[in-house]
Scaffold this motif. Structure first.
Motif, PDB file in Angstrom:
ATOM      1  N   GLU A 135      73.791  -8.117  34.587  1.00  0.00           N
ATOM      2  CA  GLU A 135      75.079  -8.062  35.697  1.00  0.00           C
ATOM      3  C   GLU A 135      74.462  -6.854  37.017  1.00  0.00           C
ATOM      4  O   GLU A 135      74.253  -5.839  36.679  1.00  0.00           O
ATOM      5  N   SER A 136      74.838  -7.363  38.124  1.00  0.00           N
ATOM      6  CA  SER A 136      74.335  -6.622  39.225  1.00  0.00           C
ATOM      7  C   SER A 136      75.473  -6.283  39.953  1.00  0.00           C
ATOM      8  O   SER A 136      76.041  -7.317  40.098  1.00  0.00           O
ATOM      9  N   THR A 137      75.830  -5.605  40.328  1.00  0.00           N
ATOM     10  CA  THR A 137      77.114  -4.872  40.994  1.00  0.00           C
ATOM     11  C   THR A 137      76.580  -4.132  42.173  1.00  0.00           C
ATOM     12  O   THR A 137      75.891  -3.034  42.233  1.00  0.00           O
ATOM     13  N   LEU A 138      76.854  -4.679  43.447  1.00  0.00           N
ATOM     14  CA  LEU A 138      76.698  -3.857  44.787  1.00  0.00           C
ATOM     15  C   LEU A 138      77.281  -2.524  44.750  1.00  0.00           C
ATOM     16  O   LEU A 138      78.899  -2.566  44.361  1.00  0.00           O
ATOM     17  N   TYR A 145      72.887  -2.002  37.861  1.00  0.00           N
ATOM     18  CA  TYR A 145      72.549  -3.045  36.686  1.00  0.00           C
ATOM     19  C   TYR A 145      72.924  -2.707  35.449  1.00  0.00           C
ATOM     20  O   TYR A 145      72.848  -1.768  34.769  1.00  0.00           O
ATOM     21  N   ARG A 146      73.535  -3.685  34.962  1.00  0.00           N
ATOM     22  CA  ARG A 146      74.067  -3.579  33.343  1.00  0.00           C
ATOM     23  C   ARG A 146      73.553  -4.804  32.636  1.00  0.00           C
ATOM     24  O   ARG A 146      73.531  -5.955  32.856  1.00  0.00           O
ATOM     25  N   GLU A 147      72.860  -4.480  31.511  1.00  0.00           N
ATOM     26  CA  GLU A 147      72.051  -5.342  30.615  1.00  0.00           C
ATOM     27  C   GLU A 147      73.348  -5.775  29.547  1.00  0.00           C
ATOM     28  O   GLU A 147      73.907  -5.230  29.225  1.00  0.00           O
ATOM     29  N   VAL A 148      73.448  -7.135  29.716  1.00  0.00           N
ATOM     30  CA  VAL A 148      74.618  -7.866  28.989  1.00  0.00           C
ATOM     31  C   VAL A 148      74.127  -8.542  27.746  1.00  0.00           C
ATOM     32  O   VAL A 148      74.829  -8.368  26.651  1.00  0.00           O
ATOM     33  N   ALA A 149      72.883  -9.147  27.713  1.00  0.00           N
ATOM     34  CA  ALA A 149      72.215  -9.407  26.571  1.00  0.00           C
ATOM     35  C   ALA A 149      70.630  -9.549  26.670  1.00  0.00           C
ATOM     36  O   ALA A 149      70.371  -9.588  27.997  1.00  0.00           O
ATOM     37  N   GLU A 163      74.381  -1.929  26.320  1.00  0.00           N
ATOM     38  CA  GLU A 163      75.177  -1.662  27.342  1.00  0.00           C
ATOM     39  C   GLU A 163      74.486  -0.321  28.321  1.00  0.00           C
ATOM     40  O   GLU A 163      74.815   0.635  27.694  1.00  0.00           O
ATOM     41  N   THR A 164      73.816  -0.743  29.315  1.00  0.00           N
ATOM     42  CA  THR A 164      73.309   0.264  29.924  1.00  0.00           C
ATOM     43  C   THR A 164      73.655  -0.171  31.476  1.00  0.00           C
ATOM     44  O   THR A 164      74.133  -1.090  31.859  1.00  0.00           O
ATOM     45  N   SER A 165      73.844   1.058  32.218  1.00  0.00           N
ATOM     46  CA  SER A 165      73.952   0.930  33.622  1.00  0.00           C
ATOM     47  C   SER A 165      73.124   1.836  34.548  1.00  0.00           C
ATOM     48  O   SER A 165      72.899   2.890  34.021  1.00  0.00           O
ATOM     49  N   ASN A 166      72.395   1.128  35.269  1.00  0.00           N
ATOM     50  CA  ASN A 166      71.461   1.924  36.151  1.00  0.00           C
ATOM     51  C   ASN A 166      72.033   1.880  37.757  1.00  0.00           C
ATOM     52  O   ASN A 166      72.520   0.847  38.054  1.00  0.00           O
ATOM     53  N   GLU A 167      71.860   2.952  38.362  1.00  0.00           N
ATOM     54  CA  GLU A 167      72.110   2.859  39.720  1.00  0.00           C
ATOM     55  C   GLU A 167      70.842   3.174  40.639  1.00  0.00           C
ATOM     56  O   GLU A 167      69.848   3.726  40.296  1.00  0.00           O
TER      57      GLU A 167
END
Length: 169
Positions: A135-138, A145-149, A163-167
């Motif tokens: 999942e990409s969020t601006l 970016y967050r890995e969903v699967a 469940e990771t979140s990268n900026e």
């Protein structure tokens, strides 16, 4: 990745964070939460049909929109098969995807004021072992970016969801 920083510096642009480097096989845009199960089935099935494979990126290119990238000389058969399986599964499930020709690339820099050097470079090689739904969020400062699967190539089962979140971007 040193090459991304060199290209960004030369073009007066911005290199992505190393943990944001990826090759997009399909861009979907917003997806309703209720449709995630269908995406997980498509990903699992596409990954199961392709064994891990080597990928070599050896050509620098860019656009007039300030983006520089690294790509293979051609699309390796295993990557083409993975892309085709994913595209077919997405179509079966009713997801709209881009119609343009698949051109795999790794974005090296964005917002470049000068065009990137085009041509061959020392190859960047790695083994592709997973297909990942991201999942990409601006956001201000770049994409998050967050890995969903994720699925290990050549196996029938999904890897555990991380469940990771990268900026950055």
């Amino acid at each position: 990745m040193r090459l991304a920083h060199e290209i960004a510096h030369h073009g007066h642009g911005k290199a992505p964070r190393e943990d944001n480097l990826h090759i997009t096989l399909a861009f979907l845009g917003p997806v309703a939460t209720a449709r995630l199960g269908a995406l997980e089935r498509v990903g699992r099935d596409a990954a199961a049909g392709v064994a891990p494979f080597g990928l070599s990126l050896e050509r620098i290119g860019g656009t007039g929109f300030g983006i520089a990238w690294l790509s293979p000389d051609g699309v390796p058969p295993s990557l083409a098969a993975l892309h085709a399986a994913l595209a077919a599964g997405l179509a079966r499930e009713g997801f709209a995807t881009e119609r343009r020709m698949f051109r795999p690339h790794l974005t090296l820099a964005r917002h470049c004021a000068r065009a990137a050097h085009r041509g061959a470079v020392q190859p960047v090689r790695w083994t592709v072992e997973r297909l990942v739904l991201v999942e990409s969020t601006l956001a201000a400062g770049g994409s998050r970016y967050r890995e969903v699967a994720g699925w290990v190539l050549g196996t029938d089962g999904a890897t555990p969801c991380r469940e990771t979140s990268n900026e950055g971007a």
